[in-house]
Design a protein around this motif. Structure first.
Motif, PDB file in Angstrom:
ATOM      1  N   PHE A   1       0.862  -1.175   0.000  1.00 22.55           N
ATOM      2  CA  PHE A   1       0.000   0.000   0.000  1.00 22.55           C
ATOM      3  C   PHE A   1       0.901   1.228   0.000  1.00 22.55           C
TER       4      PHE A   1
ATOM      5  N   GLY B   1       0.787   3.641   2.787  1.00 24.38           N
ATOM      6  CA  GLY B   1       1.470   3.113   3.972  1.00 24.38           C
ATOM      7  C   GLY B   1       2.972   3.330   3.896  1.00 24.38           C
ATOM      8  N   TYR B   2       3.540   3.112   2.725  1.00 21.59           N
ATOM      9  CA  TYR B   2       4.982   3.333   2.572  1.00 21.59           C
ATOM     10  C   TYR B   2       5.333   4.808   2.835  1.00 21.59           C
TER      11      TYR B   2
ATOM     12  N   ALA C   1       3.617   6.950   4.478  1.00 21.18           N
ATOM     13  CA  ALA C   1       3.355   7.276   5.880  1.00 21.18           C
ATOM     14  C   ALA C   1       4.567   6.917   6.729  1.00 21.18           C
ATOM     15  N   MET C   2       5.179   5.758   6.442  1.00 16.09           N
ATOM     16  CA  MET C   2       6.376   5.374   7.200  1.00 16.09           C
ATOM     17  C   MET C   2       7.529   6.324   6.924  1.00 16.09           C
ATOM     18  N   MET C   3       7.630   6.765   5.664  1.00 17.53           N
ATOM     19  CA  MET C   3       8.725   7.677   5.317  1.00 17.53           C
ATOM     20  C   MET C   3       8.560   9.015   6.032  1.00 17.53           C
TER      21      MET C   3
ATOM     22  N   ARG D   1       6.839   9.583   8.723  1.00 23.24           N
ATOM     23  CA  ARG D   1       6.973   9.387  10.171  1.00 23.24           C
ATOM     24  C   ARG D   1       8.442   9.540  10.579  1.00 23.24           C
ATOM     25  N   ARG D   2       9.315   9.015   9.759  1.00 21.61           N
ATOM     26  CA  ARG D   2      10.742   9.123  10.044  1.00 21.61           C
ATOM     27  C   ARG D   2      11.225  10.574   9.826  1.00 21.61           C
TER      28      ARG D   2
ATOM     29  N   HIS E   1      10.354  12.410  12.819  1.00 21.21           N
ATOM     30  CA  HIS E   1      11.252  12.036  13.907  1.00 21.21           C
ATOM     31  C   HIS E   1      12.612  12.723  13.772  1.00 21.21           C
TER      32      HIS E   1
ATOM     33  N   VAL F   1      -6.023   7.524   6.448  1.00 20.57           N
ATOM     34  CA  VAL F   1      -5.706   6.447   5.504  1.00 20.57           C
ATOM     35  C   VAL F   1      -4.572   5.585   6.044  1.00 20.57           C
ATOM     36  N   ALA F   2      -3.446   6.206   6.336  1.00 17.55           N
ATOM     37  CA  ALA F   2      -2.321   5.504   6.961  1.00 17.55           C
ATOM     38  C   ALA F   2      -1.636   6.533   7.847  1.00 17.55           C
ATOM     39  N   THR F   3      -1.680   6.315   9.135  1.00 18.04           N
ATOM     40  CA  THR F   3      -1.202   7.345  10.077  1.00 18.04           C
ATOM     41  C   THR F   3       0.213   7.784   9.706  1.00 18.04           C
TER      42      THR F   3
ATOM     43  N   MET G   1      12.349   0.367   0.047  1.00 17.97           N
ATOM     44  CA  MET G   1      12.882   1.453   0.877  1.00 17.97           C
ATOM     45  C   MET G   1      13.654   0.892   2.063  1.00 17.97           C
ATOM     46  N   ALA G   2      13.394  -0.375   2.434  1.00 12.41           N
ATOM     47  CA  ALA G   2      14.168  -1.003   3.510  1.00 12.41           C
ATOM     48  C   ALA G   2      15.647  -1.088   3.156  1.00 12.41           C
TER      49      ALA G   2
ATOM     50  N   VAL H   1      15.042   6.537   5.115  1.00 12.27           N
ATOM     51  CA  VAL H   1      13.745   6.486   4.421  1.00 12.27           C
ATOM     52  C   VAL H   1      13.058   7.852   4.462  1.00 12.27           C
TER      53      VAL H   1
ATOM     54  N   THR I   1      10.585   2.904  11.814  1.00  7.13           N
ATOM     55  CA  THR I   1       9.436   3.767  11.530  1.00  7.13           C
ATOM     56  C   THR I   1       8.200   2.878  11.410  1.00  7.13           C
TER      57      THR I   1
ATOM     58  N   THR J   1       3.551   2.757  10.594  1.00 13.63           N
ATOM     59  CA  THR J   1       2.268   3.387  10.254  1.00 13.63           C
ATOM     60  C   THR J   1       1.154   2.380  10.509  1.00 13.63           C
ATOM     61  N   THR J   2      -0.002   2.895  10.836  1.00 16.22           N
ATOM     62  CA  THR J   2      -1.174   2.028  10.907  1.00 16.22           C
ATOM     63  C   THR J   2      -2.060   2.318   9.708  1.00 16.22           C
TER      64      THR J   2
END
Lengths: 432, 159
Positions: free
Chosen positions: A143, A146-147, A149-151, A153-154, A157, A200-202, A249-250, A276, B90, B92-93
């Motif tokens: 998704f 989702g990808y 969102a993870m990027m 989030r970092r 941070h 959608v994706a936090t 991306m990992a 990421v 990292t 996500t939900t």
């Protein structure tokens, strides 16, 4: 390599669905518009084409590019299809540039489309996620939102970027699009609207994310001689660059930041790059394009940017990759008001931080508000940039609100995957 | 020769959504013979409750998500066992997802970092509420008892 000029472009209205037109007819509409804008050009003078569309799954038709070619009456001239995920349109633009720069063609048509309405939105998300590693990434919950969102989030941070700063990008691009009749979802939004829309994706809500679209766009690129002959206001392509990164991306390593001319190593002493949180391929593409165009300090040397804002977060990340601000400053760059238009009221208060001059980003509304029919998107950016540089926004949009008063040099940026293929091209007014 | 030849009529019909323009349902599905090829030992490892990464035989670069050849120098990699505990790099939900995963929402995706390993591993976090995941949080691996030979045979839980 010889100089290459853009002499015309055309776009269809981007919409959630155009069931009344197949991909051939959509491209034909954009093509007819572009041809009408350069009456001196005949179809006979077009030497060949490059066609861009992302997904055979969406199209449900292999060799669709060949069908567009014959529909436009361009067979048996040369043509090929170019594909590279979200950057498909940008790659197509540069492939057409190569055809003219190399001397292979005098006049090359770049044409792109996507018909994403042929499946439901969530099946569409599945198709798009197949553009991630199908052994290791897709099966885990493939998704793209989702990808991203993870990027981000970092990014939050590492640099303290906030969801409010991201929301301001959505506000900017949707508000700009209220003056662009080609756009799919113009709107006047507030930070509260963006944050209270469905998650959608936090931390990305549905208003942080572009929509799927049906649409087409074309660009006509020519040699200097043909530009003289055919067009009163040609626009020169003064720089092209492309970059890549690992599909997964990992796999993104931690190394040093490739520096742009206006940066120094001390700027990023402790930054593990790209991780990421950033797009190394975007930095690579920008560096190559800037060198070719002689750009030393992009935020000062450019008059506007049309970049690939598939997500509000990726617009912020891309400011940094393009060197409009330093890595980590993307959120503050938004807060300063630098990427907003002077003549629109966004209902926001800006810090007016003097580190950055005004540099409108996505005056058209970008992907967030125009829509993202993948194969057409990178070409759509070229068309909006071309009209800006010609000073013909008012004529083409029927509203001159988005026309920048002194647009001499613009940048277009097209982006695939999680930063897997990225193109940057520089367009400049006149120059003949 | 038969000038009265006729195709047989069927009662299968067509699902019609619209008539102007005509929009019909077109079904498409396929079963692939998908080989994991050089990545196969990773999936065999999951069935044996082992998480395998790749280490470059020339430059020593180590990958938490395996690859047969090194992205840095191009040399062949060798398999090595990753630790079964790491940290969230990292997360996500996902409240929505691709159609195949919609029924599994909400689910939490994480990138896991391991001490001494240069790259990350994408997996799911189970056993934590969405607002309980944090960057740096310690997580440990669990394996499905009955392997499906998919990367989801492994998942992570809070330590």
């Amino acid at each position: 390599m010889r100089p290459v000029y853009m002499i015309s472009g055309g776009i269809t209205k981007f919409a959630k669905a155009h069931p009344d037109k197949d991909f051939r007819l959509m491209v034909k509409e954009a093509f007819d518009y572009a041809m009408a804008d350069v009456p001196a050009l005949t179809r006979k003078e077009i030497d060949g084409s490059v066609c861009s569309y992302f997904s055979d799954h969406f199209t449900r038709q292999l060799m669709a590019g060949a069908m567009v070619q014959d529909y436009l009456g361009l067979s048996p001239k040369p043509s090929r299809r170019v594909e590279g995920g979200g950057a498909t349109g940008g790659l197509c633009f540069q492939s057409a540039w190569e055809a003219v720069a190399s001397g292979r063609m005098e006049v090359c048509l770049a044409m792109g489309f996507e018909t994403m309405s042929r499946v439901n939105t969530w099946k569409g998300n599945e198709f798009i996620a197949l553009a991630s590693d199908t052994n290791f990434d897709y099966p885990v919950g493939g998704f793209y939102s989702g990808y991203y969102a993870m990027m981000v989030r970092r990014h939050m941070h590492e640099f303290g970027t906030t969801v409010e700063q991201m929301a301001k990008v959505a506000i900017k691009n949707h508000a700009n699009a209220r003056h662009n009749p080609y756009a799919q979802s113009p709107a006047l939004l507030t930070v509260a609207d963006v944050r209270s829309s469905p998650m959608v994706a936090t931390p990305l809500t549905i208003l942080d994310i572009c929509q799927m679209s049906d649409g087409a766009a074309v660009v006509i690129l020519v040699s200097e001689e043909m530009a003289h002959k055919l067009c009163q206001q040609p626009v020169r392509i003064s720089g092209v660059g492309c970059g890549t990164d690992a599909m997964r991306m990992a796999d993104r390593p931690h190394g040093k930041v490739p520096l742009l001319p206006h940066e120094s190593e001390g700027d990023y002493a402790n930054l593990k790059y790209p991780g990421v949180h950033s797009f190394r391929g975007g930095r690579s593409a920008a560096g190559l394009a800037y060198r070719m165009a002689g750009i030393v300090n992009p935020v000062r040397d450019l008059d506007f940017v049309e970049l690939h804002d598939a997500y509000t977060s990726s617009e912020i990340q891309t400011y940094e990759d393009l060197g409009l601000c330093r890595y980590g400053e993307g959120g503050s760059f938004v807060d300063s008001g630098a990427p907003f238009l002077d003549n629109l009221d966004y209902g926001l208060a800006f810090t007016g931080d003097q580190r950055w001059p005004k540099l409108p980003v996505n005056p058209s509304g970008g992907l967030l508000a125009c829509g993202h029919p993948v194969g057409a998107t990178g070409l759509m950016q070229a068309v909006f940039a071309f009209w800006q540089l010609q000073g013909t926004i008012g004529r083409h949009l029927g509203d001159d609100t988005l026309q920048l008063p002194e647009a001499r040099r613009g940048l277009i940026h097209s982006h695939a995957g999680t930063g897997t293929y990225i193109t940057v091209s520089i367009l400049e007014r006149g120059g003949i | 020769m038969n000038k009265h030849a006729k195709l047989p009529e069927t009662d299968e019909g067509t699902v019609l959504f619209n008539v102007d323009p005509i929009i019909v349902k077109y079904h498409y599905e396929i079963d692939y013979l998908h080989s994991y090829a050089q990545d196969s030992p990773f999936f065999a490892g999951l069935a044996a409750k082992k998480l395998l990464g790749s280490r470059c035989t020339a430059c020593g670069y180590s990958y938490a998500t395996p690859r047969g050849h090194c992205m840095e120098c191009g040399a062949a990699t060798e398999w090595f066992e990753l630790p079964l505990q790491g940290r969230i790099h990292t997360y996500t939900t996902c409240h929505f997802g691709g159609e195949a995963f919609l029924k599994e929402t909400l689910f939490t995706l994480i990138l896991v970092e391991f001490d001494g390993v240069d790259t990350l591993f994408l997996s799911r976090l189970v056993g934590a509420e969405p607002d309980e995941a944090t960057i740096g949080m310690q997580v440990k691996a669990r394996f499905l008892r009955n392997s499906k030979f998919k990367p989801t045979d492994i998942y992570f839980v809070p330590v």
